[in-house]
Design an enzyme around this catalytic site. Sequence first.
Site, PDB file in Angstrom:
ATOM      1  N   VAL A 333       0.837  -1.205   0.000  1.00 49.31           N
ATOM      2  CA  VAL A 333       0.000   0.000   0.000  1.00 49.31           C
ATOM      3  C   VAL A 333       0.872   1.256   0.000  1.00 49.31           C
ATOM      4  O   VAL A 333       1.713   1.448   0.876  1.00 49.31           O
ATOM      5  CB  VAL A 333      -0.935   0.011   1.221  1.00 49.31           C
ATOM      6  CG1 VAL A 333      -1.892   1.202   1.133  1.00 49.31           C
ATOM      7  CG2 VAL A 333      -1.718  -1.293   1.310  1.00 49.31           C
ATOM      8  N   SER A 334       0.666   2.113  -0.981  1.00 50.11           N
ATOM      9  CA  SER A 334       1.474   3.314  -1.165  1.00 50.11           C
ATOM     10  C   SER A 334       0.647   4.578  -0.924  1.00 50.11           C
ATOM     11  O   SER A 334      -0.542   4.621  -1.246  1.00 50.11           O
ATOM     12  CB  SER A 334       2.034   3.346  -2.592  1.00 50.11           C
ATOM     13  OG  SER A 334       2.647   4.589  -2.867  1.00 50.11           O
ATOM     14  N   PRO A 335       1.292   5.635  -0.403  1.00 51.20           N
ATOM     15  CA  PRO A 335       0.610   6.930  -0.285  1.00 51.20           C
ATOM     16  C   PRO A 335       0.707   7.761  -1.561  1.00 51.20           C
ATOM     17  O   PRO A 335       0.114   8.845  -1.640  1.00 51.20           O
ATOM     18  CB  PRO A 335       1.387   7.608   0.846  1.00 51.20           C
ATOM     19  CG  PRO A 335       2.783   7.117   0.651  1.00 51.20           C
ATOM     20  CD  PRO A 335       2.651   5.688   0.164  1.00 51.20           C
TER      21      PRO A 335
END
Length: 760
Positions: A333-335
């Site tokens: 999961v990336s911002p």
Amino acid sequence: MERSGTWFKFSGAPLCYLMIVSASLLVRAASVNSQYLIGIGSYDITGPAADVNMMGYAMSQQNAAGIHFRLRSRAFIIAEAATSSSETKRIAYVNLDACMGSQAVTLAVLSRLNQRYGDLYNERNVAISGIHTHSGPGGYLQYVIYIITALGFVRQSFDALVDGIETSIVQAHENLRPGSIYLNKDVLFDANINRSPSAYLNNPLAERNRYQYDVDKDMLLLKFVDGTGAAIGALNWFAVHGTSMNNSNLLISGDNKGAASRFMEDWFANGQKKSSLIREGRAADVKVSNSKSTGGSSNTKVSSERNRLRSSVTTTQSTPFVAAFAQTSSGDVSPNTLGAFCTDKGLPCDFNHSTCDGLNELCIARGPGYPDMFLSTKIIAERQFQKAVDLFENAQVKLSGRIDYRQTYLNITGVTVDLSSSATTSLPNMTTCPAALGFSFAAGTTDGPGAFDFKQGDNQGNLFWRLVGSALKPPTPQQISCQHPKPILLDAGEITVPSPWAPAIVPIQILQLGQLIILSVPGEFTTMAGRRLREAITATLVERGYSTNIQVVISGLTNTYSQYVTTFEEYQVQRYEGASTLYGPYTLNAYIQEMKRLAVALAEGSSVDPGLTPPYLVDRLVGFLPGVIADSTPLGINFGDVKQDVPQNARYTAGDVVEAVFWSACPRNDLFTNATFSSVEQQSTNGNWIPVYDDDDWELRFLWSRPFFLSPQSFATIRWEIPTMAAPGVYRLRHFGAAKPLIGSSLSYFSGTSSTFTVS
């Protein structure tokens, strides 16, 4: 007032006395309705702000050179209210502005707590979790693979964490008071994306169809109130990597989660105003003439501590509000929500391998504030903060019921996994493996790509890099078979010189807080891996009488670190997360199986085998980072003198940036824990200077530099971006430091001030 026996006679203010008695009775009545005792703590854990390699990206050139904002340990202790019929239980949950929990740090903290409190706090009921910022000083883990780029063990980093965690837990213990906990949960959009969608798509279609998104969008929040109903803290979990600040950043930073914590704490301190960045200044409503910089002067550390704005946690009823933004299943999961693009052509990267014309270095993800990583960090932080505020203000579900826990140490390198009921394979039993890293590990991710010719999604490898990896330890045929289809780049789990390179014994833990179940895991679970674990534990508990309304949350990167955990199907693709799943394709199955054992014991009230205690290796570790030899300035220059001043008679407005450069000394001489290297001061109407911003503020940055590596001369740039709500008036910038002499061990503390300037 006179006392006679057990009766009081009034001789003055009976109404005042009655009010005190009434208030006391109200507090006691509220305490009776409070099922738990709650304590909170918060302490500075900011490590060395110079020279030390950042933990997370493993980039040898990413060494700390200043502070974006300070890092903290935030502790929450929840205990059952005392009863005469049973022994009370408690849990301590600690959220760190650090990349991850560390086995060495956890063991050191537990040892100190044991010296203070005996067995009250132990490995079974203490959870220490990292938010996964990639912008904190490294060198504090005990396994070689995690401290290579830090040039080995860094005692300052380690001590800052251990000291700060211990202090925050002690604070929480000493201010335990009756209180209640409320739970709320909702979805948060536009704050995370899946950075390995090709691996996620390898999961079964029927399973994927059960979910609307390829990442978890839920934020789960706990609101803590004391016996009077006053809010004292908040703790939430949301899945997103701490990689808004990219691998070019050299400033210590809590990234998006650390910033969200700071925003929410300031929001509460400022009367719960809707803007997180409001700081009421003290307007100077008389004309004050501009003055020049004062030059460097001798000082004491106390002066810096006095310029610190925020109060420390105490045992009084005025304890500052503590807000923690914890990490959960963030493995994939990336911002960086705009996605990954090629830096040379501006086109989307290759979907399967995240490359641009075959090169992974050119494929870099973009945050919502692209190309400004500070703006991207702020945006993702603000989105988490605003959702947390909404959940906090509308929390209605009151937690009730017992506090309990189960924990064991698991030799994760040789777990026999029963797969007879799994759809993964028809084989009845398989095992996990000694730790190994695949080729795609070296490719990095779109949040921070690696180098050379590595790429994600590589399940073949190449001869050259196999030879390089085998020079350290060639993998055995059994290891190659066990890790298949991962091509082994580094057989880390079977290297023990000069000390073990990767963990073998890891802790797993279940904490129960009424209707909430917290699963403490020592790594980064991908989205689908986390879903499978949560579902398995929920089903296990419901089958044994738990309500279907229980909430199960994963606390990632807790108590130690052992990298990634993917599903079996994602592992086959061998993107970065699969290549970094150390213990082979059945790692997730092993965690689910062993966590279910803990869940059964929790439900049935039975004990569990504690397992083998992991080694404490700190005394065997070495560090090669050179120490500070001495600090100096040119002849005629004092520490703290201004090298580049604010322009004379300068006037600024909101949004402008003010800078001054000072002759400084290495920040490693003194970490200035609970103090500040930098300050913005405003002149009051009586001419006094009042600190209004410090190292802990988003708007103020402390940037440190030297002319060349190991130079005894250095500079500090104090940079203030004037916020919208800064009050009009006269200001100045100030720098604090400590210099090390060539001869002797006593540090020389100093400070310097810039010329004044006006904000209108």
